[in-house]
Design a protein around this motif. Structure first.
Motif, mmCIF file in Angstrom:
data_model
loop_
_atom_site.group_PDB
_atom_site.id
_atom_site.type_symbol
_atom_site.label_atom_id
_atom_site.label_comp_id
_atom_site.label_asym_id
_atom_site.label_seq_id
_atom_site.Cartn_x
_atom_site.Cartn_y
_atom_site.Cartn_z
ATOM 1 N N PRO A 201 7.128 10.993 4.759
ATOM 2 C CA PRO A 201 6.033 10.903 3.777
ATOM 3 C C PRO A 201 5.250 9.586 3.842
ATOM 4 C CG PRO A 201 8.165 11.201 2.666
ATOM 5 C CD PRO A 201 8.431 11.068 4.126
ATOM 6 N N VAL A 202 5.772 8.604 4.589
ATOM 7 C CA VAL A 202 5.151 7.280 4.666
ATOM 8 C C VAL A 202 4.448 7.076 6.015
ATOM 9 C CG1 VAL A 202 5.607 4.807 4.314
ATOM 10 C CG2 VAL A 202 7.043 6.479 3.171
ATOM 11 N N ASN A 203 4.539 8.049 6.909
ATOM 12 C CA ASN A 203 4.043 7.882 8.280
ATOM 13 C C ASN A 203 2.574 7.512 8.406
ATOM 14 O OD1 ASN A 203 6.427 8.183 9.655
ATOM 15 N ND2 ASN A 203 6.173 10.377 10.017
ATOM 16 N N ALA A 204 1.728 7.936 7.470
ATOM 17 C CA ALA A 204 0.292 7.664 7.586
ATOM 18 C C ALA A 204 -0.139 6.368 6.901
ATOM 19 C CB ALA A 204 -0.504 8.836 7.025
ATOM 20 N N ARG A 205 0.772 5.717 6.182
ATOM 21 C CA ARG A 205 0.440 4.464 5.499
ATOM 22 C C ARG A 205 0.093 3.398 6.536
ATOM 23 N NH1 ARG A 205 5.439 1.409 3.097
ATOM 24 N NH2 ARG A 205 5.631 0.942 5.317
ATOM 25 N N VAL A 206 -0.965 2.611 6.261
ATOM 26 C CA VAL A 206 -1.375 1.531 7.158
ATOM 27 C C VAL A 206 -1.377 0.227 6.361
ATOM 28 C CG1 VAL A 206 -3.202 0.618 8.631
ATOM 29 C CG2 VAL A 206 -2.786 3.087 8.554
ATOM 30 N N ARG A 207 -0.607 -0.756 6.853
ATOM 31 C CA ARG A 207 -0.506 -2.054 6.168
ATOM 32 C C ARG A 207 -0.952 -3.168 7.096
ATOM 33 N NH1 ARG A 207 5.516 -2.456 3.837
ATOM 34 N NH2 ARG A 207 5.461 -3.942 5.517
ATOM 35 N N GLN A 208 -1.604 -4.160 6.490
ATOM 36 C CA GLN A 208 -1.945 -5.394 7.193
ATOM 37 C C GLN A 208 -1.319 -6.537 6.407
ATOM 38 O OE1 GLN A 208 -6.266 -4.305 7.202
ATOM 39 N NE2 GLN A 208 -6.189 -5.417 9.163
ATOM 40 N N LEU B 12 -3.805 4.049 2.085
ATOM 41 C CA LEU B 12 -2.909 5.189 1.900
ATOM 42 C C LEU B 12 -3.743 6.477 1.896
ATOM 43 C CD1 LEU B 12 0.182 5.429 1.477
ATOM 44 C CD2 LEU B 12 -0.283 5.676 -0.957
ATOM 45 N N PRO B 13 -3.699 7.226 3.008
ATOM 46 C CA PRO B 13 -4.477 8.461 3.100
ATOM 47 C C PRO B 13 -3.974 9.532 2.122
ATOM 48 C CG PRO B 13 -3.795 7.709 5.272
ATOM 49 C CD PRO B 13 -3.028 6.906 4.262
ATOM 50 N N PRO B 14 -4.795 10.547 1.864
ATOM 51 C CA PRO B 14 -4.382 11.644 0.989
ATOM 52 C C PRO B 14 -3.052 12.254 1.438
ATOM 53 C CG PRO B 14 -6.712 11.818 1.481
ATOM 54 C CD PRO B 14 -6.163 10.714 2.352
ATOM 55 N N GLY B 15 -2.184 12.512 0.465
ATOM 56 C CA GLY B 15 -0.890 13.125 0.727
ATOM 57 C C GLY B 15 0.207 12.142 1.101
ATOM 58 N N ASP C 76 14.699 0.486 -11.952
ATOM 59 C CA ASP C 76 13.714 1.524 -12.212
ATOM 60 C C ASP C 76 12.890 1.687 -10.943
ATOM 61 O OD1 ASP C 76 11.807 3.267 -13.135
ATOM 62 O OD2 ASP C 76 11.054 1.965 -14.723
ATOM 63 N N GLY C 77 13.312 2.608 -10.098
ATOM 64 C CA GLY C 77 12.637 2.809 -8.826
ATOM 65 C C GLY C 77 11.177 3.200 -9.008
ATOM 66 N N HIS C 78 10.350 2.747 -8.068
ATOM 67 C CA HIS C 78 8.921 3.024 -8.126
ATOM 68 C C HIS C 78 8.382 3.332 -6.730
ATOM 69 C CE1 HIS C 78 9.213 -1.233 -7.079
ATOM 70 N NE2 HIS C 78 8.107 -1.020 -6.383
ATOM 71 N N HIS C 79 7.339 4.103 -6.711
ATOM 72 C CA HIS C 79 6.498 4.278 -5.522
ATOM 73 C C HIS C 79 5.219 4.969 -5.968
ATOM 74 C CE1 HIS C 79 7.629 8.588 -3.895
ATOM 75 N NE2 HIS C 79 7.505 8.597 -5.194
ATOM 76 N N MET C 80 4.261 5.040 -5.045
ATOM 77 C CA MET C 80 2.979 5.665 -5.347
ATOM 78 C C MET C 80 2.706 6.764 -4.329
ATOM 79 S SD MET C 80 0.883 2.214 -6.331
ATOM 80 C CE MET C 80 1.249 1.464 -4.761
ATOM 81 N N ILE C 81 2.038 7.797 -4.803
ATOM 82 C CA ILE C 81 1.634 8.913 -3.951
ATOM 83 C C ILE C 81 0.123 9.086 -4.096
ATOM 84 C CG2 ILE C 81 1.840 11.396 -3.527
ATOM 85 C CD1 ILE C 81 4.651 11.260 -4.751
ATOM 86 N N ASN C 82 -0.542 9.293 -2.978
ATOM 87 C CA ASN C 82 -1.973 9.566 -3.027
ATOM 88 C C ASN C 82 -2.165 11.075 -3.100
ATOM 89 O OD1 ASN C 82 -4.689 9.905 -2.766
ATOM 90 N ND2 ASN C 82 -4.919 8.515 -1.036
ATOM 91 N N ARG C 83 -2.442 11.564 -4.303
ATOM 92 C CA ARG C 83 -2.688 12.996 -4.507
ATOM 93 C C ARG C 83 -4.182 13.307 -4.550
ATOM 94 N NH1 ARG C 83 1.930 13.616 -9.120
ATOM 95 N NH2 ARG C 83 3.711 13.775 -7.706
ATOM 96 N N ALA C 84 -5.006 12.315 -4.338
ATOM 97 C CA ALA C 84 -6.460 12.483 -4.364
ATOM 98 C C ALA C 84 -6.964 12.929 -2.992
ATOM 99 C CB ALA C 84 -7.112 11.170 -4.787
ATOM 100 N N GLU C 85 -8.277 13.072 -2.869
ATOM 101 C CA GLU C 85 -8.878 13.552 -1.631
ATOM 102 C C GLU C 85 -9.453 12.441 -0.766
ATOM 103 O OE1 GLU C 85 -11.555 16.780 -2.395
ATOM 104 O OE2 GLU C 85 -10.079 17.844 -3.611
ATOM 105 N N GLU C 86 -9.329 11.191 -1.219
ATOM 106 C CA GLU C 86 -9.840 10.074 -0.423
ATOM 107 C C GLU C 86 -8.734 9.040 -0.223
ATOM 108 O OE1 GLU C 86 -11.946 6.958 -3.402
ATOM 109 O OE2 GLU C 86 -12.919 8.917 -3.314
ATOM 110 N N THR C 87 -8.873 8.247 0.814
ATOM 111 C CA THR C 87 -7.905 7.190 1.088
ATOM 112 C C THR C 87 -7.945 6.155 -0.034
ATOM 113 O OG1 THR C 87 -8.010 7.507 3.475
ATOM 114 C CG2 THR C 87 -7.298 5.330 2.703
ATOM 115 N N ALA C 88 -6.795 5.776 -0.519
ATOM 116 C CA ALA C 88 -6.684 4.722 -1.527
ATOM 117 C C ALA C 88 -6.406 3.401 -0.812
ATOM 118 C CB ALA C 88 -5.564 5.019 -2.513
#
Length: 151
Positions: free
Chosen positions: A24-31, A49-52, A100-112
């Motif tokens: 689920p993290v494969n498309a994430r891009v970090r600098q 973070l691309p959609p999905g 309290d574990g946390h993470h974010m998911i991009n459920r929108a249609e554009e890259t966040a």
């Protein structure tokens, strides 16, 4: 300190999680902007973070604190309390040693796009709330929660 040329900061795609947790993290891009600027105590990452995609697996740290600031797009933050929507201009903070574990998911249609800022501690332990994954400082490698290594 000279200006950091973001265009010259290498991009790192995905994560180093063992399978199947990396998917689920494969498309994430970090600098790593902080690293590019010579920072050693604080990490500053510019993340696309691309959609999905997920920011990470849901986790919390024993010694490190984290802060995220959303620059563009929309993200769903998941914690033990449930879900919260984060939009451009919103931020969230995660103190150390709060289980309290946390993470974010991009459920929108554009890259966040967001800044991920956090302290760095060599003796930090990272705990993953929903999966059989654990990261101890020594050796700094992922293991099952019972301590056995991943292949």
């Amino acid at each position: 300190m000279p200006k950091i040329d973001i265009a010259k900061v290498p991009e790192r795609r995905g994560s180093d999680y063992p399978a199947p947790y990396a998917e689920p993290v494969n498309a994430r891009v970090r600098q790593a902007l902080g690293h590019a600027g010579g920072l050693t105590d604080v990490g500053v990452n510019l993340v696309h973070l691309p959609p999905g995609s997920w920011s990470s697996q849901r986790h919390w740290h024993t010694r490190e604190e984290e802060f995220v600031y959303v620059l563009a797009g929309e993200l769903t933050l998941l914690t033990n309390a449930g879900e919260q929507l984060l939009r451009a201009g919103d931020c969230a903070a995660f103190p150390r040693n709060v289980p309290d574990g946390h993470h974010m998911i991009n459920r929108a249609e554009e890259t966040a796009v967001y800044l991920d800022i956090g302290t760095r501690h060599a003796d930090d332990t990272c705990n993953y709330s929903d999966i059989d994954l654990h990261l101890e400082p020594e050796p700094a490698d992922y293991s099952h929660k019972d301590g056995t290594s991943y292949p």
